[in-house]
Design an enzyme around this catalytic site. Structure first.
Site, PDB file in Angstrom:
ATOM      1  N   LYS A 122       0.949  -1.371   0.010  1.00 42.12           N
ATOM      2  CA  LYS A 122       0.135  -0.329   0.525  1.00 42.12           C
ATOM      3  C   LYS A 122       0.813   1.821  -0.047  1.00 42.12           C
ATOM      4  O   LYS A 122       1.866   1.071   0.646  1.00 42.12           O
ATOM      5  CB  LYS A 122      -0.802  -0.239   1.320  1.00 42.12           C
ATOM      6  CG  LYS A 122       0.032  -0.091   2.739  1.00 42.12           C
ATOM      7  CD  LYS A 122      -0.939  -0.645   3.529  1.00 42.12           C
ATOM      8  CE  LYS A 122       0.073  -0.427   5.336  1.00 42.12           C
ATOM      9  NZ  LYS A 122      -1.257  -0.640   6.012  1.00 42.12           N
ATOM     10  N   TYR A 161      17.383  29.162   7.720  1.00 43.79           N
ATOM     11  CA  TYR A 161      16.057  29.938   8.199  1.00 43.79           C
ATOM     12  C   TYR A 161      16.126  30.320  10.020  1.00 43.79           C
ATOM     13  O   TYR A 161      15.813  29.516  10.275  1.00 43.79           O
ATOM     14  CB  TYR A 161      15.075  29.424   7.498  1.00 43.79           C
ATOM     15  CG  TYR A 161      14.593  29.742   6.401  1.00 43.79           C
ATOM     16  CD1 TYR A 161      14.342  31.232   5.663  1.00 43.79           C
ATOM     17  CD2 TYR A 161      14.894  28.697   5.403  1.00 43.79           C
ATOM     18  CE1 TYR A 161      14.438  31.327   4.425  1.00 43.79           C
ATOM     19  CE2 TYR A 161      14.232  28.742   4.412  1.00 43.79           C
ATOM     20  CZ  TYR A 161      14.503  30.208   3.605  1.00 43.79           C
ATOM     21  OH  TYR A 161      14.114  29.966   1.863  1.00 43.79           O
TER      22      TYR A 161
HETATM   23  C1  LIG Z   1      -0.181  -1.631   6.657  1.00 47.92           C
HETATM   24  C2  LIG Z   1      -0.779  -3.382   7.096  1.00 47.92           C
HETATM   25  C3  LIG Z   1       0.009  -4.330   7.480  1.00 47.92           C
HETATM   26  C4  LIG Z   1       1.222  -4.506   6.939  1.00 47.92           C
HETATM   27  O1  LIG Z   1       2.462  -3.661   8.124  1.00 47.92           O
HETATM   28  P1  LIG Z   1       3.695  -3.365   8.611  1.00 47.92           P
HETATM   29  O2  LIG Z   1       4.216  -2.561   9.612  1.00 47.92           O
HETATM   30  O3  LIG Z   1       3.863  -2.511   8.088  1.00 47.92           O
HETATM   31  O4  LIG Z   1       4.193  -4.693   8.249  1.00 47.92           O
HETATM   32  C5  LIG Z   1      -0.537  -5.528   7.392  1.00 47.92           C
HETATM   33  N1  LIG Z   1      -2.117  -6.276   7.982  1.00 47.92           N
HETATM   34  C6  LIG Z   1      -2.865  -4.618   8.154  1.00 47.92           C
HETATM   35  C7  LIG Z   1      -3.950  -5.020   8.397  1.00 47.92           C
HETATM   36  C8  LIG Z   1      -2.675  -3.453   7.155  1.00 47.92           C
HETATM   37  O5  LIG Z   1      -2.957  -2.506   7.459  1.00 47.92           O
END
Ligand SMILES: *Cc1c(COP(=O)(O)O)cnc(C)c1O
Length: 331
Positions: free
Chosen positions: A5, A226
């Site tokens: 994702k 800055y």
């Molecule tokens: C994002 C997500 C993961 C992966 O999590 P990580 O900490 O990046 O391994 C797994 N299961 C769900 C439901 C998620 O939303």
């Protein structure tokens, strides 16, 4: 199941999707748009929508593209029941065991499971799943409590099971079940709050690097950047590096945040600008214009930088903007 994702945590959906396609049993994304990006890139693995459908109108496209649906609330069950799908879809039934963000309450699991099993639009037994709130902290009792609630809520139900995110994979073998769902660790970074022996073999995939574009000497009492947030306490050599918050380097990184100049540590001094940062190379007399600077990578964990900016490495990689050129290296 590879979690890709958010543009594969900033690494690029297509590139990572293609690299992993033949090695995984499935991939997971947050929404339909991300799943379609994978399909357009020619990825054929099953793809799970981790939050399921946001709207009823998404159901036809999801079915057409062979996506798997997380079912985490009652409306999603109704949308499934009243649709006419040409091919049934695989469902993951998500149970709220303590994260309290998404998922069916434990007492309603049996009922939802019965409805999904009776629905012609659903293919096979739903996968029973949950998500951990504190698996990155091995001293927390919450993970075991969530596992216990998960066991109780799913006792006697058919179907495979899934609970482990990266931290679950690395630190909670009891949580592995049938499907693991690693995200962050796939990109070579550790999700754990403190070093853990199982994270030693991980090698970061992303390196953020740039070059020194200017070097100057400043006198005691002069300030840099800055808002004049850093003052030279000795005659200092300041190197300006062509990277800023517009390139994904966190603006809140504080004075002293490490960088690597030709492999040697040099501290950030002064505020991060949009296109530049300034670092103190007084102790690196060989440093000069054109030198390579690493902001994070295998020799400088992104989580160390994130810590200096009050955040986590997940946010830094995920927020990598389009402006920053990506150079792919294989091997
Ligand atoms: C994002 C997500 C993961 C992966 O999590 P990580 O900490 O990046 O391994 C797994 N299961 C769900 C439901 C998620 O939303």
């Amino acid at each position: 199941m590879a979690v890709v994702k958010a543009n594969a945590y900033g690494h690029g959906t297509e590139v990572i999707g293609r690299a992993l396609d033949q090695f995984v049993d499935a991939m997971a994304v947050a929404c339909l748009e991300e799943a379609l990006t994978l399909r357009q890139a020619g990825i054929t693995s099953p793809v799970l929508l981790l939050e399921g459908l946001f709207e009823e109108s998404e159901i036809q496209a999801a079915a057409e593209h062979g996506l798997w649906l997380t079912i985490d609330n009652e409306a999603q069950v109704r949308w499934l029941e009243k649709s006419r799908l040409s091919t049934p879809v695989k469902c993951w039934l998500k149970i709220d065991t303590g994260m309290h963000r998404l998922g069916v309450q434990p007492e309603n699991v049996a009922g939802v499971h019965r409805r999904l099993s009776a629905c012609d639009n659903v293919s096979g037994d739903p996968v029973l799943c949950t998500h951990f709130a504190s698996a990155d902290d091995v001293s927390s009792g919450q993970t075991l409590q969530q596992l216990e609630r998960f066991e109780q809520a799913t006792a006697g139900l058919p179907g495979s099971r899934s609970a482990a995110n990266s931290a679950g994979v690395l630190a909670w073998p009891k949580a592995h079940y049938d499907w693991i769902r690693p995200g962050y660790m796939l990109y070579g970074n550790s999700p754990m709050t403190v070093p853990h022996v199982n994270t030693d073999p991980l090698k970061p995939v992303m390196t953020l690097s740039s070059r020194v574009i200017s070097v100057r000497e400043i006198a005691i009492g002069e300030t840099v950047g800055y808002g004049a947030t850093w003052t030279a306490e000795r005659p200092s050599r300041i190197a300006t590096v062509a990277v800023g918050y517009g390139d994904g380097y966190p603006r809140l990184a504080r004075n002293g945040t490490p960088t690597l100049v030709n492999g040697q540590r040099a501290p950030l001094v002064g505020r991060v600008s949009m296109d530049m940062i300034t670092i103190d190379v007084t102790d690196l007399p060989a440093a000069r214009q054109g030198d390579a600077v690493t902001l994070w990578g295998p020799e400088l964990p992104v989580d160390e930088i994130a810590d200096c900016a009050g955040t986590i490495g997940y946010e830094l990689t995920t927020r990598m903007p389009m402006r920053t050129p990506r150079v792919l290296t294989s091997g």
